[in-house]
Each structure stands twice: as C-alpha cells, then as structure tokens.
Design a protein around this motif. Structure first.
Motif, PDB file in Angstrom:
ATOM      1  N   ALA A 111      59.333  83.612  85.810  1.00 25.43           N
ATOM      2  CA  ALA A 111      60.543  82.884  85.403  1.00 25.43           C
ATOM      3  C   ALA A 111      60.440  81.413  85.783  1.00 25.43           C
ATOM      4  O   ALA A 111      60.791  80.532  84.991  1.00 25.43           O
ATOM      5  CB  ALA A 111      61.774  83.522  86.042  1.00 25.43           C
ATOM      6  N   GLY A 112      59.951  81.152  86.994  1.00 20.53           N
ATOM      7  CA  GLY A 112      59.891  79.764  87.472  1.00 20.53           C
ATOM      8  C   GLY A 112      58.881  78.932  86.713  1.00 20.53           C
ATOM      9  O   GLY A 112      59.133  77.771  86.383  1.00 20.53           O
ATOM     10  N   MET A 113      57.711  79.509  86.424  1.00 21.62           N
ATOM     11  CA  MET A 113      56.718  78.727  85.675  1.00 21.62           C
ATOM     12  C   MET A 113      57.190  78.522  84.240  1.00 21.62           C
ATOM     13  O   MET A 113      56.824  77.522  83.616  1.00 21.62           O
ATOM     14  CB  MET A 113      55.344  79.405  85.717  1.00 21.62           C
ATOM     15  CG  MET A 113      55.259  80.703  84.969  1.00 21.62           C
ATOM     16  SD  MET A 113      53.706  81.617  85.263  1.00 21.62           S
ATOM     17  CE  MET A 113      52.574  80.726  84.212  1.00 21.62           C
ATOM     18  N   SER A 114      58.013  79.449  83.736  1.00 20.65           N
ATOM     19  CA  SER A 114      58.600  79.242  82.410  1.00 20.65           C
ATOM     20  C   SER A 114      59.470  77.992  82.404  1.00 20.65           C
ATOM     21  O   SER A 114      59.413  77.185  81.465  1.00 20.65           O
ATOM     22  CB  SER A 114      59.443  80.452  82.002  1.00 20.65           C
ATOM     23  OG  SER A 114      58.656  81.617  81.905  1.00 20.65           O
ATOM     24  N   VAL A 115      60.258  77.834  83.449  1.00 15.51           N
ATOM     25  CA  VAL A 115      61.106  76.641  83.558  1.00 15.51           C
ATOM     26  C   VAL A 115      60.227  75.385  83.554  1.00 15.51           C
ATOM     27  O   VAL A 115      60.492  74.418  82.839  1.00 15.51           O
ATOM     28  CB  VAL A 115      61.967  76.704  84.834  1.00 15.51           C
ATOM     29  CG1 VAL A 115      62.730  75.406  85.039  1.00 15.51           C
ATOM     30  CG2 VAL A 115      62.941  77.887  84.763  1.00 15.51           C
ATOM     31  N   GLY A 116      59.146  75.444  84.337  1.00 14.27           N
ATOM     32  CA  GLY A 116      58.274  74.272  84.453  1.00 14.27           C
ATOM     33  C   GLY A 116      57.562  73.936  83.158  1.00 14.27           C
ATOM     34  O   GLY A 116      57.555  72.785  82.711  1.00 14.27           O
ATOM     35  N   VAL A 117      56.967  74.943  82.541  1.00 10.51           N
ATOM     36  CA  VAL A 117      56.170  74.661  81.340  1.00 10.51           C
ATOM     37  C   VAL A 117      57.092  74.302  80.172  1.00 10.51           C
ATOM     38  O   VAL A 117      56.720  73.504  79.302  1.00 10.51           O
ATOM     39  CB  VAL A 117      55.230  75.857  81.030  1.00 10.51           C
ATOM     40  CG1 VAL A 117      55.938  77.000  80.334  1.00 10.51           C
ATOM     41  CG2 VAL A 117      54.022  75.412  80.217  1.00 10.51           C
ATOM     42  N   ALA A 118      58.315  74.854  80.182  1.00 11.12           N
ATOM     43  CA  ALA A 118      59.283  74.508  79.131  1.00 11.12           C
ATOM     44  C   ALA A 118      59.720  73.056  79.263  1.00 11.12           C
ATOM     45  O   ALA A 118      59.763  72.318  78.266  1.00 11.12           O
ATOM     46  CB  ALA A 118      60.498  75.440  79.191  1.00 11.12           C
ATOM     47  N   ALA A 119      60.019  72.657  80.475  1.00 13.07           N
ATOM     48  CA  ALA A 119      60.475  71.282  80.670  1.00 13.07           C
ATOM     49  C   ALA A 119      59.372  70.280  80.353  1.00 13.07           C
ATOM     50  O   ALA A 119      59.648  69.117  80.065  1.00 13.07           O
ATOM     51  CB  ALA A 119      60.970  71.094  82.100  1.00 13.07           C
ATOM     52  N   ALA A 120      58.128  70.740  80.408  1.00  9.65           N
ATOM     53  CA  ALA A 120      56.997  69.847  80.127  1.00  9.65           C
ATOM     54  C   ALA A 120      56.540  69.943  78.675  1.00  9.65           C
ATOM     55  O   ALA A 120      55.432  69.520  78.350  1.00  9.65           O
ATOM     56  CB  ALA A 120      55.845  70.161  81.081  1.00  9.65           C
ATOM     57  N   GLY A 121      57.369  70.511  77.809  1.00 11.05           N
ATOM     58  CA  GLY A 121      57.101  70.371  76.384  1.00 11.05           C
ATOM     59  C   GLY A 121      56.675  71.623  75.636  1.00 11.05           C
ATOM     60  O   GLY A 121      56.409  71.547  74.435  1.00 11.05           O
ATOM     61  N   PHE A 122      56.614  72.759  76.321  1.00 13.94           N
ATOM     62  CA  PHE A 122      56.207  73.984  75.630  1.00 13.94           C
ATOM     63  C   PHE A 122      57.404  74.912  75.423  1.00 13.94           C
ATOM     64  O   PHE A 122      58.499  74.659  75.923  1.00 13.94           O
ATOM     65  CB  PHE A 122      55.092  74.686  76.418  1.00 13.94           C
ATOM     66  CG  PHE A 122      53.775  73.956  76.302  1.00 13.94           C
ATOM     67  CD1 PHE A 122      52.841  74.329  75.345  1.00 13.94           C
ATOM     68  CD2 PHE A 122      53.487  72.869  77.123  1.00 13.94           C
ATOM     69  CE1 PHE A 122      51.645  73.643  75.212  1.00 13.94           C
ATOM     70  CE2 PHE A 122      52.287  72.171  76.999  1.00 13.94           C
ATOM     71  CZ  PHE A 122      51.364  72.560  76.046  1.00 13.94           C
ATOM     72  N   ARG A 123      57.137  75.984  74.654  1.00 16.51           N
ATOM     73  CA  ARG A 123      58.182  76.993  74.411  1.00 16.51           C
ATOM     74  C   ARG A 123      57.690  78.332  74.921  1.00 16.51           C
ATOM     75  O   ARG A 123      57.112  79.123  74.171  1.00 16.51           O
ATOM     76  CB  ARG A 123      58.518  77.068  72.919  1.00 16.51           C
ATOM     77  CG  ARG A 123      59.159  75.774  72.437  1.00 16.51           C
ATOM     78  CD  ARG A 123      60.152  76.009  71.323  1.00 16.51           C
ATOM     79  NE  ARG A 123      60.851  74.760  71.082  1.00 16.51           N
ATOM     80  CZ  ARG A 123      62.164  74.680  70.932  1.00 16.51           C
ATOM     81  NH1 ARG A 123      62.904  75.769  70.957  1.00 16.51           N
ATOM     82  NH2 ARG A 123      62.739  73.515  70.740  1.00 16.51           N
ATOM     83  N   PRO A 124      57.894  78.584  76.202  1.00 20.12           N
ATOM     84  CA  PRO A 124      57.423  79.841  76.780  1.00 20.12           C
ATOM     85  C   PRO A 124      58.277  81.028  76.324  1.00 20.12           C
ATOM     86  O   PRO A 124      59.498  80.936  76.257  1.00 20.12           O
ATOM     87  CB  PRO A 124      57.568  79.617  78.281  1.00 20.12           C
ATOM     88  CG  PRO A 124      58.656  78.599  78.407  1.00 20.12           C
ATOM     89  CD  PRO A 124      58.520  77.705  77.200  1.00 20.12           C
TER      90      PRO A 124
END
Lengths: 328, 362
Positions: A66-79
């Motif tokens: 869940a946490g890495m989803s937040v990070g990778v989403a905020a950095a431009g991806f759609r997890p």
C-alpha cells in the motif's frame, strides 16, 4: 466487438490487460501476481505479456504494498496493487487512511495518488481462517478514497477500468464468492462504467433490496422467489460505497416505501447502517415500514463449518421482505 | 535435538563510522575535495545558521500563540543541511518532521514552513521543490513511499534518487523494515538517512533496541549501512554524496545513520526535563554542529567576525521577513477543506461543501 461469456475474475483480468495496454504508466504488482498469475488467477498471463517492468511480484508485505503504491503513484505512475485477501488488508489501512486519502488534500493538489488497491473479499468459499472477511465499512469511512465493489463480470470490467483511470485512490473489493459463480457477456471495448453510481438491477414497486458484492446475487434470487408470491422487489447494487449514490437509493425507497439492506459483514456499524441512516434522514416520510437489515452477526467470521450461519442468503432476505410487508 | 555438525558463516560485519571534523573543530584527516572551497563551507555554515534562526523564530512564534505545536531541529542542523547539500535538485526528498534545514536548502520557503506548522495546508504546496514530499507525521509510514518513489525513478531511467529521512525511533517499526527489504531486493535508488538524535520523545535509543548501531539494521536487508558523525556537516555531506552516487550508478540503496543529539524538547508540547538529565544536554552542547564548523572555519582563517555578524544579520532579516509574510497570509476560504480532497469533488459531497460555504461567516 465480440461478446464473450466471461466470469468476474476473467473480467478483472480483461480490465487489467486493457489498462496495461492503453497506459504505459499502469503497473500491476502484489504477492504472487506475476509468475503465478495471482492466487485466484486474476492476473494470469499479464506477466508474460507485459514483462516484469509492468507486472511484478513483491515480497509478502501488505503495508509496504500500500505504501509503495502511494509513492509510485505520486511520482507519476498508476499502480494497481493486489492484496491477496481482504483479511490481510488491515496493515494497509495505515497507508490508506494516513496517506492515500490525504496526500492531495494536504499538499493542496501538488501531489496526488491515483492508485488502485484490489482485494478479494467476503465469505462463502470455505476458505481458511482470515480469508473470508468483509470490513468494507471501515474503509468507506476514510475520507479521500473511494470504495468500489462490483457484483457482476460486466460491472467488474467497467468499474475496474474506471478505478484505474480515476485520478484519486480507489479500493476495489472483489467478491471472490462469485469470481466464477456466474458468467455473462462482457465486451472488452475499454468502456468504463461511472463511479459514484448505483445500479438498479431489477425494478419493482413493493420493496427495495439494497446490497453490494456477492449479496447482490442473493437479493436477485430472493426477488425472483418473492415474485412468485406476487411481491415486486426492486434490487439496487450500490457498487460505490463511497461515494454513495444517494439519489438512486432515495428515489427507489420513495417509490416502494419499504427497504431491506443486506450485507455479509457484521451488523454493528456496518455499511447497511449508513444506508438506513440516509433513508431515515431523507425519506422517512415515504416509509411504510422500518428499514430492515439482513447482515452477518456481531461475531468473528466463523470457520467454514459454520460460515453458512453468518452469511445472509436468499431465504433470510425473503423472510425480511415478508416481515417488512407485514406493516400496513 | 540433533544438530548437524559445523556451521557456515554467511556474513561478518563491521560498521564504518565517518568523521571529518571533530567536536573541537579540528580536521581529523584529509577533508573531502569540496571542503577546499571556502564558498562551499560557507554555504553549509549559512544553511545551518539559517536553520537555527528559523527554529528559534518558530519556537518564539509558538510561545506567543502564533504557531501550532512545533518540532525544533536544534542541534541537528548538520544532518539536514549536509544531506540536502549532497542532493541534486532533481532528487526527491521525503522528510520526517525535523528536517527544516533540508527543506530550506532545497528551496522550500521559510514562509511555507511557517504556514504548515501554523496549521495551514497551503504550507505544503511548495512553490519550489515540487516533487519533494511534505513532512510525514506518522513515524516511519513514509519509508514505503520512498521505495515507491525510488521505483518510479528507476523506471523513469534518469539517474535520480529518493532520499528518505527518519528518526531513530522509526527503526523500530515494521514499515521501515518492509521498505528496507524491498529496497534491497529491487536494488532501488534510495538513501535512508536515519537521524539518530538519541531520543524517541522520552525513550533513549538504548531502550529502543539491543542493536549496537542502527546502521546494522540495513544488513539483514542486504544493503549497506554506514554511520556518520551527524554533527559534522562536512562528513554528512560526504557520506550522503557517496550513497547518492552509488544509487545513481545502479548500485542500490544505502542506510546512513547520522549520530546527533536532540538538544531541544521533542516538540513545543514536550518538557524533556521530565525524563532527561540536564547534565547530559549540557555535555552535548559541546558537540553541536554550528559552533563546530565555525571553530574550524575560524581556525583556518576562513571566517571573520565581520562575516559572522553579516551572516547573522542576513539570516535574521530573511526569517523575520518570512514570519511577516506568514502572518500576513490571508485565511483560506472555508471551502478549502473540500477543494483539494479529490481532483473533482464527487457529487455526493457537494451538499456538505455548500453547507461549509454557507457557514463561512461563523
């Protein structure tokens, strides 16, 4: 475009494949989702088609997922991450409540979190301990996230695509009891269904049945049985618990004057209570009978031998409707 | 129990501890190349003085009812400034809540930080450093974000690195270990900077863990752990620069444990005298980073009294101006509590937003 008889879990896979193909920023990850194709096979074939860059196994680490989803989403991806069973989603609530639902708001839109967290949920498949939970109401109380629950293959396809394309976080709960229990034609045309919208699946005049997830099927079965008794039931699939489509709900109750809300989760503070409260606030004078709830009991989800006692079924739902009809 | 005879040694470890300038301001060996340039050292010194000035003003504002609860970084300026000075602008900082110095270095305005600590979300809508994260209050919960950001940077292909700052107490949490584990498994471009200020509010680090260092917690994740004197800004910059360089070259993650000391209370809502011996604090004042670098610069003939006075005046004026701008910030409209919740406000929330708008004059 060909319509194919499709199960709910296959529809999930079709939507994931469509999303991966149409948007390079979509990433699918979680426990056993890549080489194994997911324990329910929801992601089968995606690793082979899109490779490890896009479809990746993570360590067994739900808070991290869940946490890495937040990070990778905020950095431009759609997890689009999978939690293997809802019973293992509790560690992810920290991230959903403290971060996913807040990031856009606390940065005034500078950072955002277009993530989807998928999880199979609910009972009825004789699964081991901790594999049959349904605590959707806990999630539905978190501001800033959506909670979406499909109840058919076509709605799974259209709602999952909508969730992935949505610019904000969505928890997507998949009723695993009906992953393969029914098939219907699904057109893989990339068309999303609207979020925040309930679906009227059956029209009727005497009573409104409200449910989501696997319970929708039991409501439809109850409505069919009651039709033989001359009772006409409207069946509403809420589909989006947050944001709740109050207008569709109220319009139906204003028409029928009677309402039975069905959930498999325990009764106390369940989402059915929210539905009942909305009706009490906004449609009380249309009611001809108290709003009834058919729910799990306020106890721990039983192991498979006794789980049938906990889960509402068409018989209990029909009985509740008849009780409701006894008010004159 | 039957046991197989013999055993295999899978790892032996030692933790390197780096220091460049000692507490008395003396170089303990050859200094890194950048330290030969007075302008570089002066910039680090200015960064630390500015941070201390900011902290002092923030506490003063809190004590006079003009700011909310505030976490001072007094004594930890070298960690924040050292790590930020090693980063490139395109790297991404994920701070804890005591890295004001790093945020200021990277272009976050003091006025914005005052706004955040004053209770206004607009303070985290940085005009610069747009990809940097706001502070993270739930301890260690941002470490998984850092590996998510690092994954995005890795996928993006440019040599950028995520830098996550956390405290000693954060290393007791599961999400810290989960994130560290993934950083190792996926060789992610991330630096974990553990700012060991020796106190998790009232619990000293010795009562938080039996581990001899916090750096060694990296080893089980298969990544490098290294200690640095966190009151030595030259050493912090050098060690973090090395970790960043390694990450940029595809060498994966590093955990840097910076040994420092929280000279102040945990926050303005805390009273450290309840649990901490004042003699310990007094002793630690002899190691603090600002005086240390000043002693070095002075001894090297690189810093004059005039320069010191000019710097103090400049920092004071900058922070006063920021405080003034903060105080002059017009209030946000009541509807702001809804307007950034979603990209587009769901229809289901429109009635609540209207109610708040109507109550605007309350």
């Amino acid at each position: 475009m060909a319509e194919t008889e499709t199960s709910l879990v296959e529809a999930v896979r079709l939507a994931l494949r469509r999303a991966l193909a149409e948007d390079e920023t979509v990433l699918v990850f979680g426990e056993d989702v890549a080489r194994n194709g997911g324990v329910f096979r929801a992601t089968e074939g995606l690793f082979a088609e899109f490779g490890e860059r896009r479809v990746r196994d993570t360590p067994l680490s739900e808070a991290l997922i869940a946490g890495m989803s937040v990070g990778v989403a905020a950095a431009g991806f759609r997890p689009v991450a999978e939690i293997q069973f809802m019973g293992f989603l509790y560690p992810a609530i920290d991230q959903l409540a403290n971060h996913a639902g807040r990031l856009r708001n606390r940065t005034r839109g500078r950072l955002s979190c277009p993530m989807v967290l998928r999880a199979p949920y609910g009972g009825g498949v004789h699964a081991p301990e901790h594999h049959s939970e349904s605590f959707e109401a806990m999630l539905a109380q978190i501001p800033g996230i959506r909670v979406v629950v499909p109840s058919s293959p076509a709605r799974a396809y259209g709602l999952l695509l909508a969730a992935i394309r949505d610019p904000d976080p969505v928890v997507f709960l998949e009723p695993k009891r009906i992953y393969r229990a029914l098939r219907e034609p699904v057109v893989d045309d990339g068309a999303a269904l609207p979020l925040d919208r309930a679906f009227v699946l059956r029209e009727g005049d005497d009573a409104t049945l409200v449910a989501w997830g696997a319970m929708v099927r039991d409501c439809l079965a109850a409505a069919a049985a009651l039709a033989a008794e001359g009772l006409s039931c409207e069946v509403i699939d809420l589909a989006s618990l947050s944001q709740l489509d109050e207008a569709t709900l109220l319009a139906s109750v204003e028409k029928t004057g009677r309402c039975v809300v069905v959930q498999e989760a325990p009764r106390h503070c369940g989402f059915a209570a929210e539905v009942a409260a909305r009706i009490a606030e906004r449609a009380l004078l249309s009611l001809q009978a108290p709003v009834a709830r058919v729910t799990g009991y306020d106890t721990v989800m039983p192991l498979p031998k006794l789980e049938h006692l906990q889960l509402p079924d068409a018989g209990r739902i029909a009985a509740a409707v008849r009780e409701t009809m006894s008010y004159r | 129990m039957a046991r197989q005879p013999g055993h295999s040694i899978v790892a032996r470890f030692s933790i390197e501890a780096v220091r460049c300038i000692d507490a008395a301001g003396r170089a303990v060996g050859p200094l890194p190349g950048f330290a030969a340039d007075k302008r570089e050292l002066a910039a680090l010194y200015r960064g630390m003085v500015l941070t201390r000035t900011f902290d002092q003003k923030a506490v003063a504002l809190q004590r006079t009812g003009q700011l909310g609860t505030y976490a001072s970084s007094l004594g930890q300026e070298a960690v924040a400034v050292g790590l930020a000075s090693a980063m490139r602008p395109e790297d991404v900082l994920l701070p804890s809540f005591r890295e004001h110095g790093a945020q200021l270095w990277r272009g976050v305005a003091a006025e914005e930080l005052f706004r955040y600590w004053g209770g206004d979300e607009r303070g985290s809508d940085f005009a610069a450093a747009r990809a940097d994260w706001p502070v993270s209050i739930p301890v260690a919960s941002h470490v998984p974000h850092a590996v998510g950001v690092a994954w995005a940077l890795q996928l993006g292909g440019a040599p950028r690195v995520a830098v996550c700052v956390l405290g000693d107490a954060a290393t007791s949490k599961g999400d810290f270990y989960e994130a560290l584990n993934l950083a190792g498994a996926w060789a992610l471009p991330v630096v974990f900077l553990v700012c060991n200020n020796r106190w998790g509010i009232s619990v000293p680090v010795e009562r938080q863990t039996a581990a001899g260092t916090l750096a060694q917690k990296a080893l089980a994740a298969g990544i490098e752990g290294i200690q640095v004197d966190g009151n030595d800004v030259v050493a912090v910059r050098e060690v973090v620069a090395g970790a960043l360089d390694k990450a940029r070259r595809g060498g994966g993650a590093t955990l840097v444990e910076a040994l420092t000391y929280r000279l102040g209370d945990h926050t303005t809502a805390d009273d450290a005298s309840r649990y901490r011996d004042s003699a310990e604090v007094s002793a630690r004042w002899h190691e603090e980073p600002v005086a240390r670098l000043r002693a070095f610069l002075t001894a090297q003939g690189l810093w004059s009294k005039d320069e010191e006075e000019a710097l103090l005046g400049e920092c004071h004026a900058a922070i006063e101006a920021a405080a003034e701008a903060y105080r002059a910030t017009p209030p946000a409209p009541p509807t702001a509590i809804f307007d950034s919740l979603f990209a587009t406000l769901p229809a289901a929330l429109e009635a609540q937003r209207r109610e708040v708008a109507r109550r605007g004059g309350d």
